[in-house]
Design a protein around this motif. Structure first.
Motif, PDB file in Angstrom:
ATOM      1  N   ARG A   5       0.840  -1.188   0.000  1.00 29.12           N
ATOM      2  CA  ARG A   5       0.000   0.000   0.000  1.00 29.12           C
ATOM      3  C   ARG A   5       0.883   1.250   0.000  1.00 29.12           C
ATOM      4  NH1 ARG A   5      -5.407  -1.121   1.092  1.00 29.12           N
ATOM      5  NH2 ARG A   5      -5.733  -3.305   0.507  1.00 29.12           N
ATOM      6  N   SER A   6       0.419   2.284  -0.655  1.00 26.93           N
ATOM      7  CA  SER A   6       1.184   3.528  -0.735  1.00 26.93           C
ATOM      8  C   SER A   6       0.397   4.667  -0.109  1.00 26.93           C
ATOM      9  CB  SER A   6       1.523   3.855  -2.186  1.00 26.93           C
ATOM     10  OG  SER A   6       0.330   4.047  -2.936  1.00 26.93           O
ATOM     11  N   ALA A   7       1.125   5.642   0.401  1.00 22.11           N
ATOM     12  CA  ALA A   7       0.516   6.842   0.968  1.00 22.11           C
ATOM     13  C   ALA A   7       1.279   8.054   0.462  1.00 22.11           C
ATOM     14  CB  ALA A   7       0.532   6.786   2.495  1.00 22.11           C
ATOM     15  N   LEU A   8       0.562   9.138   0.252  1.00 17.54           N
ATOM     16  CA  LEU A   8       1.152  10.365  -0.273  1.00 17.54           C
ATOM     17  C   LEU A   8       1.002  11.483   0.748  1.00 17.54           C
ATOM     18  CD1 LEU A   8       2.245  12.219  -2.596  1.00 17.54           C
ATOM     19  CD2 LEU A   8      -0.160  12.509  -3.295  1.00 17.54           C
ATOM     20  N   THR A   9       2.089  12.201   0.986  1.00 18.60           N
ATOM     21  CA  THR A   9       2.025  13.414   1.789  1.00 18.60           C
ATOM     22  C   THR A   9       2.242  14.631   0.890  1.00 18.60           C
ATOM     23  OG1 THR A   9       3.100  14.716   3.530  1.00 18.60           O
ATOM     24  CG2 THR A   9       4.467  13.061   2.444  1.00 18.60           C
ATOM     25  N   ILE A  10       1.403  15.630   1.075  1.00 18.69           N
ATOM     26  CA  ILE A  10       1.501  16.903   0.351  1.00 18.69           C
ATOM     27  C   ILE A  10       1.732  17.969   1.404  1.00 18.69           C
ATOM     28  CG2 ILE A  10       0.353  18.485  -1.236  1.00 18.69           C
ATOM     29  CD1 ILE A  10      -1.517  16.147  -2.012  1.00 18.69           C
ATOM     30  N   ALA A  11       2.948  18.501   1.474  1.00 22.09           N
ATOM     31  CA  ALA A  11       3.285  19.368   2.600  1.00 22.09           C
ATOM     32  C   ALA A  11       4.561  20.147   2.331  1.00 22.09           C
ATOM     33  CB  ALA A  11       3.435  18.529   3.873  1.00 22.09           C
ATOM     34  N   GLY A  12       4.979  20.921   3.326  1.00 22.96           N
ATOM     35  CA  GLY A  12       6.232  21.640   3.277  1.00 22.96           C
ATOM     36  C   GLY A  12       7.364  20.816   3.857  1.00 22.96           C
ATOM     37  N   THR A  13       8.566  21.318   3.710  1.00 23.11           N
ATOM     38  CA  THR A  13       9.746  20.572   4.148  1.00 23.11           C
ATOM     39  C   THR A  13      10.212  21.028   5.529  1.00 23.11           C
ATOM     40  OG1 THR A  13      11.318  22.157   3.218  1.00 23.11           O
ATOM     41  CG2 THR A  13      10.528  20.405   1.754  1.00 23.11           C
TER      42      THR A  13
END
Length: 278
Positions: A5-13
């Motif tokens: 399973r894969s998960a994606l994070t959309i965020a700053g560093t």
């Protein structure tokens, strides 16, 4: 081959590794999902605070999202720092089309108190992203910003939770009570019908940089693996509590949590169901 399973994070560093994209990817790895990332902002920060921010052009944000969704479609997505309304509209378009499980961590401030989002963007958050969220995970200051309600006890926590779900359109909300006083740290999950509380020991430490990112990433990972919302929150609560208890004592300021703390000794989490509509 295993069912990965894969998960994606959309965020700053966070170049110091305690929060943001870096914390999310560490958490995904520890929870045994394949982690992917789309960067919204490049943040120069460490345990003492934020020194500079460079926002990614929206066109390049869209290109990153297109790269992911045209190839490895994630089983679950979480968002963290999103600085502008334009970014939110771009991300919302992909989420609305994909209908993927979506966890929104409404990151408004760094641990140091540095604002990561303007007032206009906070309103846009409620307009474009909250209605798409399977779960919103605000801490007390973030929930107060979202709802305009002063939160100081269980009753006000529940009032704010109901507003985020019933008026703003989220499917569920996890109200994180870490800013409240007491010997234990209690969080409240509201799914539109019932409340459930998750309580664990509170540890007096300044090393809590990235706890919100870590908590929401752990929940996202478990949802990606097919766990129920209640199971995912309970596992996430234990994971972040372990990461605080076994913090690494790094940095001159608010140090990072320990993303492998769960390997040392798991902290028990008390779960209570509160039936009925409040």
């Amino acid at each position: 081959m295993p069912d990965v399973r894969s998960a994606l994070t959309i965020a700053g560093t966070d170049p110091s590794g305690g929060a943001g994209i870096q914390a999310d990817l560490k958490t995904f790895q520890e929870r045994e999902v394949y982690g992917m990332s789309v960067i919204t902002s490049l943040v120069a920060q460490n345990t003492t605070g934020v020194q500079a921010i460079h926002h990614i052009p929206v066109a390049f944000l869209e290109q990153q999202l297109t790269s992911i969704f045209s190839d490895i479609v994630p089983a679950a997505v979480k968002t963290g720092m999103i600085a502008s309304e334009e970014m939110m509209r771009c991300i919302a378009a992909f989420l609305a089309e994909s209908k993927i499980t979506y966890v929104m961590d409404p990151v408004m401030y760094a641990k140091s108190g540095h604002a990561l989002m303007g007032e206009d963007s906070r309103e846009a958050l409620k307009t474009y992203l909250v209605p798409l969220a399977s779960l919103v995970t605000p801490n007390i200051p973030e929930a107060e910003e979202l709802t305009g309600i002063q939160i100081y006890d269980e009753a006000s926590i529940k009032t704010a939770a109901k507003m985020i779900v019933r008026e703003y359109g989220a499917k569920a909300v996890l109200m994180k009570g870490g800013h409240m006083e007491g010997t234990s740290a209690a969080d409240w999950l509201y799914d539109g019908e019932n409340f459930a509380s998750y309580t664990a020991d509170r540890f007096q430490t300044r090393h809590t940089h990235g706890t919100g990112c870590t908590y929401s990433a752990a929940i996202t990972a478990e949802l990606a693996k097919g766990k129920s919302l209640q199971e995912a929150v309970k596992i996430g609560k234990a994971f972040v509590t372990d990461s605080i208890r076994y913090s690494l004592q790094l940095g001159k300021g608010n140090g990072p949590t320990n993303h492998w703390g769960h390997r040392l000794k798991s902290i028990p989490v008390q779960e209570e169901q509160h039936n009925g509509i409040y």
